[in-house]
Design an enzyme around this catalytic site. Structure first.
Site, short mmCIF file in Angstrom:
data_model
loop_
_atom_site.label_atom_id
_atom_site.label_comp_id
_atom_site.label_asym_id
_atom_site.label_seq_id
_atom_site.Cartn_x
_atom_site.Cartn_y
_atom_site.Cartn_z
CG ASP A 150 -2.20 0.74 1.07
OD1 ASP A 150 -1.85 1.72 0.33
OD2 ASP A 150 -3.21 0.71 1.85
C1 BGC Z 1 -4.96 3.44 -0.10
C2 BGC Z 1 -4.96 2.36 -1.11
C3 BGC Z 1 -4.61 2.98 -2.29
C4 BGC Z 1 -3.59 3.92 -2.38
C5 BGC Z 1 -3.12 4.60 -3.69
C6 BGC Z 1 -3.67 4.26 0.07
O1 BGC Z 1 -3.73 5.29 0.96
O2 BGC Z 1 -4.83 2.74 1.29
O3 BGC Z 1 -6.24 1.76 -1.13
O4 BGC Z 1 -5.02 2.06 -3.56
O5 BGC Z 1 -3.54 4.39 -1.34
O6 BGC Z 1 -4.20 5.65 -3.74
#
Ligand code: BGC
Length: 754
Positions: A232
């Site tokens: 993530d």
């Molecule tokens: C989120 C993810 C997301 C990523 C990119 C993170 O803060 O938890 O679900 O895909 O950001 O935007």
């Protein structure tokens, strides 16, 4: 995939190029190796629309992304219980990605809804792992049919926003396997996602990004995952440890310091170059798969996809209650009240936020003649007496008042959890005031998670749209006026109040982490076990028609059991029924939920029409995860197979007997209880013989005290005493010597090991 080509490329890459490939080129691109013909491909959020940022990048939905189509969020789509629908939505998303040159869509997001307070519940599917797994697999199949990858997230046990980047989700192995990993397991095994996104949090103290057990042993070795794992955004703690654990891609990039750390680790022997090569290989495989795919010309037709979004929402909305006032009649004098009628809340905040092409409201799609009063704003809890009085007057003048209520954006979002489960006070109060002058009230809800509904007994109809995507307006009116028949089912229980939720005493935890003390008892598994009243149970949803179930039958074929049930549409309208199959363990195995969902089948039926729902069970459908066995296990014995309209509305059943091929490990020792040995078919006959022989010892002596004392020793008491006694007590019970007991233990253990 072109094996030879991949290894040729790796052979030509420098150590620095390999390390660089293991982190993003920028916020949204993977690194390429231009000189070797590997382009930097793009990834984008996800999960219910395309958030492609061409310009300024962020992961919180702050900066603009391209105009795209916002489909209903996971909280809504899961309520469809419809694999075909999710696959169609996935395929639409896949085509959009192709048209926009996006190689991997960051979704679906399939974490379990442990608490109604989790700020991101709106993106997630369910409190039930089977349902979430089925929905996820279908969406993945759809997206990937366009040879665009998905990154199923957030792996794993990321069930709250509080301290999401540092907290530890602490639980036992059984809970982890049965509840928090199952949906991922199903997605991986059934749909082969190209990527998995690890979560921010720790699990039992170890960061998901450094969790070798999770990322390698379970994901790859047990489940056969063959894509790559990405972090993530910002989830990597220590780069080398993450690579060792099985995390190939660190996002976002660039990460020159971490890349350099990888290079140093190879140079100083902490990391073998083979390990790095393997990571590179896994990513190249996916990049080339995307690049070399032969797919039809993709078009992102925003208008057509808007219509698809609206049609999907019609299949998702849940009619929570209807005392007969819905559907509305055209020509009926109707007042729409509440800010959400004009400004529906149709998506949530954060990384899933779509820059929607156009959003429809129920008001703009309403039949002519519907009057509107705002009464309260859609974006805050604010009381305006004059506006309320106007709304109450309009309600009184109308034949029916439809109140559009829901949670404002500020009440639930990525990044923070809710602190309560209530609607804004102004909305509850408005509903109360309207009920004073008008009994025909419909409440339409826009929310990403359950809310407390203190007015539910007095309001005759409640329709929940959840966060219904940009076509929510068309969908709402079609359902209210009966052009579409509601067929959504709750993918989560709506408790009466927050305090009833099983995680209540342990949410959200503290600096050190959060204890999942309720174990496997989340959602309906808990409410059913406790026989608790809930507002609306898991799987619940009304329709404008009715269905009857008949003729349940089972047949077995090659290790699987086919379950058939006939369903008849007994009403006057075309409608859809979701047959839900639950399994109840009747073998006496302790610590199992009352019933668990193990099959779904949605049928479309014309009035009077009868169709057969066909469902399937396998060993796993009956099993629980045994920590002793480190495997799934189902005891021999009988199981109730329930065919149900909801988790609390069973319409048919069968009770087959299962014969297990597996054996529980049993170590027999002085403190093994008689009960445990009698429950095991391997040891029961031996012990039974001992008991028979010793029966005289157990019978009351001739000179036993009088009637009163004998009466006090019930048969059940003797039985239980014996059951709960350890073998060492055989000395006392059966008059056996220590040597005889040792010999018995040896004999019993031999029988177990045979
Ligand atoms: C989120 C993810 C997301 C990523 C990119 C993170 O803060 O938890 O679900 O895909 O950001 O935007």
């Amino acid at each position: 995939m072109n094996e030879k080509r991949i290894w040729e490329i790796i052979g030509k890459m420098t150590l620095e190029e390999k390390a660089a490939l293991c982190s993003g080129k920028d916020f949204w691109h993977m690194e390429g190796v231009e000189r070797l013909g590997i382009p930097p491909v793009m990834v984008s959020d996800g999960p219910h629309g395309l958030r492609k940022q061409d310009d300024k990048a962020d992961h919180l939905g702050v900066n603009e992304s391209i105009k795209a189509v916002c489909f209903p969020a996971g909280c809504a789509t899961a309520c469809s219980f419809d694999e075909d629908l999710l696959e169609r939505m996935g395929s639409t998303l896949g085509q959009e990605c192709r048209a926009e040159n996006v190689s991997v869509l960051l979704g679906p997001a399939i974490n379990m809804k442990r608490s109604p307070l989790c700020g991101r519940n709106f993106e997630y599917y369910s409190e039930d792992p089977y349902l979430a797994g089925k929905m996820a697999a279908a969406l993945i199949r759809g997206v990937q049919s366009w040879q665009v990858g998905t990154s199923v997230k957030h792996f794993a046990a990321n069930n709250q926003e509080y301290r999401r980047m540092s907290g530890s989700s602490n639980m036992d192995e059984r809970t982890l396997r049965e509840i928090y990993l199952t949906a991922f397991e199903m997605a991986v095994k059934e749909a082969k996602p190209w990527a998995v996104m690890c979560s921010y949090n720790r699990i039992n103290g170890t960061f998901a990004s450094e969790n070798r057990k999770l990322l390698t042993e379970i994901l790859r070795e047990e489940w056969g995952f063959d894509g790559f794992v990405m972090s993530d955004w910002g989830a990597v703690n220590r780069r080398v440890d993450a690579l060792h654990a099985g995390l190939e891609l660190q996002m976002p990039g660039p990460c020159p310091e971490d890349d350099a750390e990888l290079v140093r680790a190879v140079q100083n022997g902490e990391l073998s170059e083979d390990e790095l090569d393997r990571a590179v290989e896994r990513m190249l495989r996916i990049i080339l798969r995307y690049e070399q795919a032969e797919v039809p010309q993709a078009v992102f037709d925003r208008e057509a996809d808007h219509q698809i979004a609206a049609d999907i929402e019609k299949e998702c909305a849940v009619l929570l209650k209807n005392d007969g006032i819905l559907p509305l009649r055209r020509g009926e004098k109707v007042a729409y009240l509440g800010g959400f009628a004009a400004k529906p809340r149709y998506q949530g905040g954060g990384s899933s936020h779509i820059n929607s092409t156009r959003v429809s409201s129920a008001l703009e799609c309403a039949p002519e003649g519907v009057v509107y009063e705002e009464a309260f704003p859609a974006d805050r809890d604010e009381w305006n007496e004059e506006a309320v009085e106007r709304a109450v007057r309009a309600a009184k003048d109308a034949e029916t008042a439809v109140i559009f209520a829901g949670l404002p954006d500020s009440f639930e979002s990525e990044g923070y959890d809710r602190s309560h489960m209530r609607l804004p006070d102004c909305q509850n109060e408005l509903i109360r005031r309207v009920l004073e002058v008008q009994k025909r009230v419909v409440v339409v809800l826009h929310c990403g998670s359950p809310v407390e509904t203190p007015w539910a007994d007095e309001v005759p109809a409640v329709l929940c749209m959840y966060l219904g995507g940009e076509g929510v307006g068309e969908a709402t009116d079609a359902l209210l006026y009966g052009d579409a028949n509601p067929c959504g089912r709750l993918a989560e229980t709506w408790p009466l109040r927050l305090e009833d939720n099983p995680s209540y005493l342990n949410f959200p935890g503290d600096e050190d982490g959060v204890s999942y003390a309720e174990g496997v008892y989340i959602g309906y598994r808990y409410y059913d076990k406790k026989k608790m009243e809930v507002r609306w149970p898991f799987g619940h949803g009304e329709s404008y028609t009715t269905f009857a179930y008949s003729n349940v039958r089972l047949s077995s074929e090659g290790g699987k059991v086919r379950v058939l049930v006939d369903v008849t549409n007994t009403g006057a309208r075309e409608g859809k029924e979701t047959v839900q199959l639950y399994v109840e363990d009747c073998t006496g195995t302790p610590g199992r939920p009352v019933r668990e969902l193990k099959g779904i089948k949605k049928l479309s039926l014309l009035p009077g029409e009868k169709k057969t729902a066909e469902l399937e069970l396998d060993d796993r459908s009956l099993s629980w995860y045994s920590e002793k066995l480190h495997d799934w296990y189902a005891a021999s014995g009988s199981y109730r197979i329930l065919l149900a309209h909801s988790s609390r509305d069973v319409r048919g059943e069968a009770t087959p007997t299962y014969f297990s091929k597996q054996r529980m490990p049993l170590h027999v020792h002085h403190n093994t209880t008689v009960g445990a040995l009698l429950a095991d078919p391997r040891t029961a006959p031996i012990l039974q013989e001992v008991i028979e022989k010793a029966k005289s010892m157990l019978a009351p002596a001739e000179d036993a005290p009088g009637e009163a004392a004998a009466e006090a020793i019930t048969e059940e008491m003797s039985r239980q005493m014996l059951f709960n006694s350890p073998l060492r007590a055989a000395q006392m019970f059966f008059g056996m010597s220590k040597a005889e007991i040792d010999a018995l233990i040896e004999k019993l253990q031999k029988a177990v090991d045979a």
